[in-house]
Design an enzyme around this catalytic site. Structure first.
Site, mmCIF file in Angstrom:
data_model
loop_
_atom_site.group_PDB
_atom_site.id
_atom_site.type_symbol
_atom_site.label_atom_id
_atom_site.label_comp_id
_atom_site.label_asym_id
_atom_site.label_seq_id
_atom_site.Cartn_x
_atom_site.Cartn_y
_atom_site.Cartn_z
ATOM 1 C CG HIS A 67 4.163 4.129 8.732
ATOM 2 N ND1 HIS A 67 3.767 3.707 8.153
ATOM 3 C CD2 HIS A 67 4.684 5.678 7.932
ATOM 4 C CE1 HIS A 67 3.734 3.823 7.224
ATOM 5 N NE2 HIS A 67 4.149 4.858 7.038
ATOM 6 C CB CYS A 84 3.714 11.429 1.679
ATOM 7 S SG CYS A 84 2.267 11.875 1.910
ATOM 8 N NE ARG A 101 -1.181 2.652 2.535
ATOM 9 C CZ ARG A 101 -0.710 3.239 2.972
ATOM 10 N NH1 ARG A 101 -0.210 4.961 2.389
ATOM 11 N NH2 ARG A 101 -0.491 4.329 4.349
ATOM 12 C CG ASP A 102 3.219 3.835 3.474
ATOM 13 O OD1 ASP A 102 3.573 4.911 2.056
ATOM 14 O OD2 ASP A 102 3.199 4.372 4.032
ATOM 15 C CG HIS A 116 8.524 7.522 5.711
ATOM 16 N ND1 HIS A 116 8.020 8.169 4.444
ATOM 17 C CD2 HIS A 116 6.896 7.358 5.982
ATOM 18 C CE1 HIS A 116 6.774 7.515 4.288
ATOM 19 N NE2 HIS A 116 6.326 7.133 5.116
ATOM 20 C CG ASN A 158 7.280 3.636 4.354
ATOM 21 O OD1 ASN A 158 7.373 4.451 3.374
ATOM 22 N ND2 ASN A 158 6.208 3.109 4.816
#
Length: 305
Positions: free
Chosen positions: A207, A240, A16-17, A209, A249
């Site tokens: 979470h 993002c 996803r990310d 990065h 990430n």
């Protein structure tokens, strides 16, 4: 060094990310990646997000991806949603575990979701009620928790206030997202401490990065505080679309490599995760930033010629 948790739980967010920040890849390639990750021993995978396809076209095929995934009974799969409509779509697709995102930075929230932080929090309360009514769970992700590309530093009090609203509205847990890689160990220590003072029983996920190279240092700082729930992204995929310069990430295989050597179990097969990272690299067609993918684990030796 403080006592570390004996075991941590990782949520793999690469599908996803990671893929939302790449050029769109075919549905079958997304399915291939999720299926590869499902065989690594990772406990949780954030598989897709149900966002408007005009906003994030890379996720336009979320329902199709989920239909084609070979699901493992040993993995909890979840979906990220930005609003009530996205939650309805995720529930219709069969998800019972959702993440909903809101930015601590009002400017970033408007760029990301086209509404203020307070407006998003109002709708998140409706999302929580909807999902709980269907027997599901909702984690609220507070993004830009350590800083915003438009506003700069975000006060800790502001971040905790946003998280507190979510907790009071019934969120099953909170995640702090370092959307722009502005966190440092000292800042992690302060924010985690303030949240625990306010809500000591609330489950917390972090979470990070690696935009500014502090990702694993931040993980270590959190481990020393007893945090045992982290997101990571295979190969270091990620970013993002609404945070300029927010590169990937923390790489899942790098996090596993570090913590396992420190005696912290993950339950994940490092070799299988490195193979999955190679799959991710092939799918996106570019070199990924993971150093463990390049060099292999610390135990790799070079045969004498």
């Amino acid at each position: 060094m403080s006592d570390l948790p004996p075991r941590i739980s990782l949520r793999e967010v690469g599908p996803r990310d990671g893929l939302q920040n790449e050029a769109p890849v075919p549905t079958e390639a997304k399915v291939e990646l999720i299926d590869a990750l499902s065989k690594t021993g990772v406990e949780r995978i954030e598989a897709v997000s149900f966002v408007h396809p005009k906003a994030i076209p890379q996720m336009a095929d979320a329902a199709e991806v989920w239909q084609q995934v070979t699901r493992s009974d040993d993995v909890r799969y979840s979906a990220l949603v930005p609003n009530l409509k996205g939650a309805e779509r995720a529930l219709e697709a069969g998800f019972a575990e959702l993440e909903v995102v809101v930015s601590a930075s009002d400017t970033h929230n408007r760029r990301n979701i086209n509404r203020s932080t307070d407006e998003s929090l109002d709708e998140i309360a409706e999302v929580i009620d909807l999902v709980h009514g269907r027997g599901g769970s909702v984690q609220v992700i507070v993004s830009t928790a350590w800083g915003c590309p438009y506003e700069g530093d975000v006060p800790v009090e502001r971040v905790v206030s946003v998280a507190s609203r979510a907790v009071h509205d019934g969120a099953d847990g909170v995640s702090f997202g370092d959307t722009t890689g502005m966190a440092t160990p000292a800042r992690v220590t302060r924010l985690v401490g303030e949240l625990r003072t306010a809500h000591p029983e609330t489950p917390l996920n972090l979470h990070f990065h690696n935009t500014r190279g502090t990702g694993l240092a931040n993980v270590l700082a959190a481990l020393e505080l007893g945090v045992s729930d982290f997101d990571a992204s295979v190969g270091g995929l990620g970013g993002c679309p609404y945070a300029p310069g927010a590169t990937g990430n923390v790489a899942t295989e790098e996090l596993i490599h570090m913590v396992e050597d420190m005696g912290v179990a993950t339950g994940i097969d490092l070799a299988a995760m490195i193979d999955a990272a190679a799959t991710a690299e092939r799918i996106v067609g570019r070199t990924l930033p993971s150093q463990v993918l390049r060099a292999g684990p610390r135990t790799r030796t070079v045969p004498l010629g």
